[in-house]
Design an enzyme around this catalytic site. Structure first.
Site, PDB file in Angstrom:
ATOM      1  N   HIS A  64       9.100  27.392 -10.610  1.00 16.06           N
ATOM      2  CA  HIS A  64       8.643  27.979 -11.870  1.00 16.06           C
ATOM      3  C   HIS A  64       7.629  29.075 -11.551  1.00 16.06           C
ATOM      4  O   HIS A  64       6.593  28.815 -10.933  1.00 16.06           O
ATOM      5  CB  HIS A  64       8.019  26.913 -12.771  1.00 16.06           C
ATOM      6  CG  HIS A  64       9.037  26.045 -13.444  1.00 16.06           C
ATOM      7  ND1 HIS A  64       8.781  24.755 -13.830  1.00 16.06           N
ATOM      8  CD2 HIS A  64      10.317  26.293 -13.821  1.00 16.06           C
ATOM      9  CE1 HIS A  64       9.857  24.235 -14.407  1.00 16.06           C
ATOM     10  NE2 HIS A  64      10.802  25.155 -14.395  1.00 16.06           N
ATOM     11  N   GLU A  93       3.046  17.356  -9.825  1.00 13.60           N
ATOM     12  CA  GLU A  93       2.504  18.235 -10.872  1.00 13.60           C
ATOM     13  C   GLU A  93       1.000  18.312 -10.606  1.00 13.60           C
ATOM     14  O   GLU A  93       0.253  17.391 -10.920  1.00 13.60           O
ATOM     15  CB  GLU A  93       2.787  17.659 -12.268  1.00 13.60           C
ATOM     16  CG  GLU A  93       4.259  17.578 -12.624  1.00 13.60           C
ATOM     17  CD  GLU A  93       4.849  18.914 -13.035  1.00 13.60           C
ATOM     18  OE1 GLU A  93       4.095  19.911 -13.090  1.00 13.60           O
ATOM     19  OE2 GLU A  93       6.062  18.963 -13.305  1.00 13.60           O
TER      20      GLU A  93
END
Length: 415
Positions: free
Chosen positions: A172, A372
């Site tokens: 991303h 994350e």
């Protein structure tokens, strides 16, 4: 998302496009109660004016960015429904202006610092220098992008055909802490005098790809800081979410067929050169991968497959136990707390078509995790300079302990 307000702006050709500015854009940390999640989910799915930095399925907080012209609407909606929130950043552009972006000097490995962010070309130059400096480092090309760029990385190997630890970052584009963390781990594997890190570097072949979405990463640096997807044109829009494009329960949940959304899964599984070529490369070495680590941000989560169910598929219990112990090691240095679980239970949201699900389902890799990284909504994708190195250090601590714990559970012993 900002599907209409922002994404329509970035359709212009780069030659006529000024770098988009986020002056007076606001980041909200929303703290919903269980009965208020549906309100946010409805906003997420049907209102294109707001950019959800985290999915509204999670129960503890939701991060949302609003343009100045829409913030009154959002605040009135939250007040009307008694939804608690706080403003964590009142001017996104100020945080962007403060981001530590440094230059790497080709031929000078010491010019690579780990309290800053670097462009794709500078990361590639650094990896080229590593391959020249160390006889046991070799360049690898793991695929190509839509715009024809190589997906580049390095292999660290102190022997022949050892079991593999694979590091994947930068899928991303706007999650800049991901390539920064992967680069820091690489640096530690090559320079640390810590006996455990030296042993980890020696005992495995490390395949390391800091930026797997080079087109999007470059766009996030040059034109639009909050860009997430790749750069495929789709009608009047751009980009496919590469973490929804893998051929594992593609389009089942948590993705969209609407190309204006941030979670557009593409016209079909593996429609994108990035995912298609990287998966083909991974198939050539898949039987030797013992540990696969995918790095994203943010939320302080360690995720295991799968994103379509809370059922404990495969070796879920072992993977979670190993992961929780590794997150205990991560917390020692700075007290940072992570939550470990499969995608659905950790985020309280179904999401399929992602990298780690495909790696687990099709390559049968024993241990597969997605980090994350920091933080929990204060800065989100704009993690400031004083947190970049600490994030790398604590993550390195956890990777070393993960290997240790995996061996205790009978994994990663095949060398």
């Amino acid at each position: 998302m900002l599907k209409i307000v922002l994404l329509s702006f970035v359709l212009l050709a780069p030659s006529v496009l000024a770098k988009f500015r986020f002056d007076n854009y606001t980041l909200y940390k929303i703290l919903p109660k269980n009965g208020q999640i549906k309100l946010l989910q409805n906003l997420y799915e049907h209102d294109s004016r707001f950019d959800f930095w985290t999915n509204p399925g999670r129960a503890d907080f939701v991060s949302v960015m609003s343009s100045p012209e829409n913030k009154a609407h959002l605040e009135n909606l939250l007040h009307k429904n008694n939804v608690q929130f706080e403003i964590t950043m009142g001017n996104i552009q100020e945080a962007i202006d403060k981001e530590p972006i440094k230059r790497y000097t080709r031929g000078n490995l010491r010019s690579m610092q780990f309290d800053a962010y670097y462009t794709n070309s500078e990361i590639n130059a650094w990896m080229d220098d590593l391959a020249r400096e160390y006889s046991f480092v070799t360049p690898i090309i793991a695929g190509r992008s839509f715009e024809g760029r190589q997906i580049r990385g390095i292999k660290i190997s102190h022997g022949s055909r050892r079991k593999i630890i694979f590091l994947e970052g930068g899928l991303h584009a706007r999650e800049w802490i991901s390539p920064a963390t992967v680069c820091y781990i690489t640096h530690q594997l090559l320079t640390s005098r810590d006996p455990e890190i030296m042993a980890a570097a020696r005992d495995f072949d490390w395949y390391i790809i800091p930026v797997t979405n080079p087109d999007g990463y470059i766009w996030s640096h040059d034109e639009f800081r909050m860009w997430r997807k790749n750069r495929r044109p789709v009608g009047q829009h751009f980009g496919v979410d590469l973490n929804r494009n893998w051929n594992s329960n593609w389009l089942v949940a948590g993705s969209s067929i609407d190309p204006s959304t941030e979670i557009y899964a593409g016209p079909g599984p593996f429609s994108e050169p990035e995912t298609r070529t990287l998966s083909a490369y991974l198939r050539t070495i898949g039987d030797r991968i013992d540990l696969y680590l995918s790095f994203h941000s943010f939320g302080q989560l360690l995720l295991v497959p799968f994103g379509n169910s809370t059922a404990p598929y495969a070796n879920y219990h072992d993977a979670v136990n190993i992961g929780r112990r590794a997150m205990g090691a991560l917390s020692v240095r700075f007290g940072t707390q992570y939550v470990t679980g499969n995608i659905v239970e950790a985020i309280n949201y179904y999401g399929t078509g992602g990298t780690i699900d495909w790696i687990k389902e099709h390559l049968k890799v024993p241990l597969v995790y997605c980090y994350e990284s920091r933080d929990r909504g204060q800065y989100g994708f704009l993690l400031p300079s004083d947190q970049i190195l600490p994030n790398g250090q604590e993550t390195m601590d956890s990777v070393v302990d993960m290997i240790h714990q995996a061996r205790r559970f009978g994994y990663m012993t095949g060398n």
